[in-house]
Design a protein around this motif. Structure first.
Motif, PDB file in Angstrom:
ATOM      1  N   PHE A  98      38.317  44.947  41.866  1.00 34.74           N
ATOM      2  CA  PHE A  98      38.623  44.734  43.282  1.00 34.74           C
ATOM      3  C   PHE A  98      39.726  45.699  43.726  1.00 34.74           C
ATOM      4  O   PHE A  98      40.201  45.616  44.850  1.00 34.74           O
ATOM      5  N   SER A  99      40.168  46.574  42.800  1.00 32.79           N
ATOM      6  CA  SER A  99      41.258  47.525  43.046  1.00 32.79           C
ATOM      7  C   SER A  99      42.567  46.817  43.367  1.00 32.79           C
ATOM      8  O   SER A  99      43.348  47.278  44.197  1.00 32.79           O
ATOM      9  N   THR A 101      45.592  43.806  41.425  1.00 35.30           N
ATOM     10  CA  THR A 101      45.960  43.051  40.245  1.00 35.30           C
ATOM     11  C   THR A 101      45.785  41.565  40.532  1.00 35.30           C
ATOM     12  O   THR A 101      45.741  41.146  41.688  1.00 35.30           O
ATOM     13  N   GLY A 102      45.706  40.792  39.480  1.00 34.93           N
ATOM     14  CA  GLY A 102      45.526  39.358  39.632  1.00 34.93           C
ATOM     15  C   GLY A 102      44.055  38.975  39.575  1.00 34.93           C
ATOM     16  O   GLY A 102      43.165  39.823  39.567  1.00 34.93           O
ATOM     17  N   TYR A 103      43.830  37.696  39.528  1.00 33.03           N
ATOM     18  CA  TYR A 103      42.486  37.143  39.402  1.00 33.03           C
ATOM     19  C   TYR A 103      41.689  37.339  40.678  1.00 33.03           C
ATOM     20  O   TYR A 103      42.187  37.108  41.775  1.00 33.03           O
ATOM     21  N   GLY A 104      40.459  37.757  40.527  1.00 29.34           N
ATOM     22  CA  GLY A 104      39.488  37.816  41.621  1.00 29.34           C
ATOM     23  C   GLY A 104      38.224  37.138  41.139  1.00 29.34           C
ATOM     24  O   GLY A 104      37.580  37.604  40.200  1.00 29.34           O
ATOM     25  N   GLY A 105      37.881  36.027  41.728  1.00 26.60           N
ATOM     26  CA  GLY A 105      36.801  35.195  41.216  1.00 26.60           C
ATOM     27  C   GLY A 105      35.405  35.747  41.429  1.00 26.60           C
ATOM     28  O   GLY A 105      35.191  36.721  42.150  1.00 26.60           O
ATOM     29  N   PRO A 106      34.433  35.095  40.792  1.00 19.25           N
ATOM     30  CA  PRO A 106      33.037  35.488  40.907  1.00 19.25           C
ATOM     31  C   PRO A 106      32.568  35.537  42.362  1.00 19.25           C
ATOM     32  O   PRO A 106      32.914  34.668  43.162  1.00 19.25           O
TER      33      PRO A 106
END
Length: 160
Positions: A98-99, A101-106
């Motif tokens: 997603f370009s 940092t951190g969690y990006g969900g499905p």
């Protein structure tokens, strides 16, 4: 040494069962918070852990020839930690596809069917002092000689 599954090291989530559906809360269509994770049976000599979430079903091939979509790179987890709370903001987050940092969900493409999401835990024999901002491939290149064990928890998601 190379990467190899270690079935002694177990990764589980209170949010979903192995091969079960990931709740909408943990996806791009919901609150987009990371699920709670916990692990057991880390091998002797473990000094840190890393967590990665990767979707190999995603139709993305990067310029370096890698495939799939990276949803989370989380590392520098000290060896005395055996779980991450939902929405974890501790430790170090690396760069996702997603370009950011951190969690990006499905959030698979519309009409793309069900995808499998692989949450990996890696037990490492190196101190938790890797630099910020590593992507999954950079992290794996750095920790490969230091990986004592790894295992995965697979969840599924399909857009409604």
């Amino acid at each position: 040494m190379g990467f190899a599954l270690n079935l002694d090291l177990q990764l589980t989530s209170s949010a979903f069962a192995a091969d079960g559906a990931i709740p909408t809360k943990h996806t791009g269509e919901g609150e987009d918070v990371s699920p709670a994770l916990s692990w057991t049976n880390a091998p002797a000599g473990t000094k840190s852990f890393a967590i990665v979430c990767h979707d190999p079903d995603a139709p993305l091939v990067s310029a370096n020839g890698t495939y799939g979509f990276v949803h989370w790179v989380h590392y520098n987890i000290p060896s005395d930690v055996a779980s991450l709370p939902e929405g974890c903001k501790q430790h170090t987050d690396g760069l996702t596809n997603f370009s950011k940092t951190g969690y990006g969900g499905p959030m698979p493409p519309e009409g793309h069917g069900q995808h499998k999401y692989y949450f990996w835990v890696l037990a490492l024999d190196c101190e938790p002092n890797l630099e910020d901002g590593l992507d999954m491939w950079q992290l794996l290149a750095k920790v490969e000689p230091h990986t004592l064990a790894m295992n995965r928890l697979v969840g599924t998601y399909q857009r409604g």
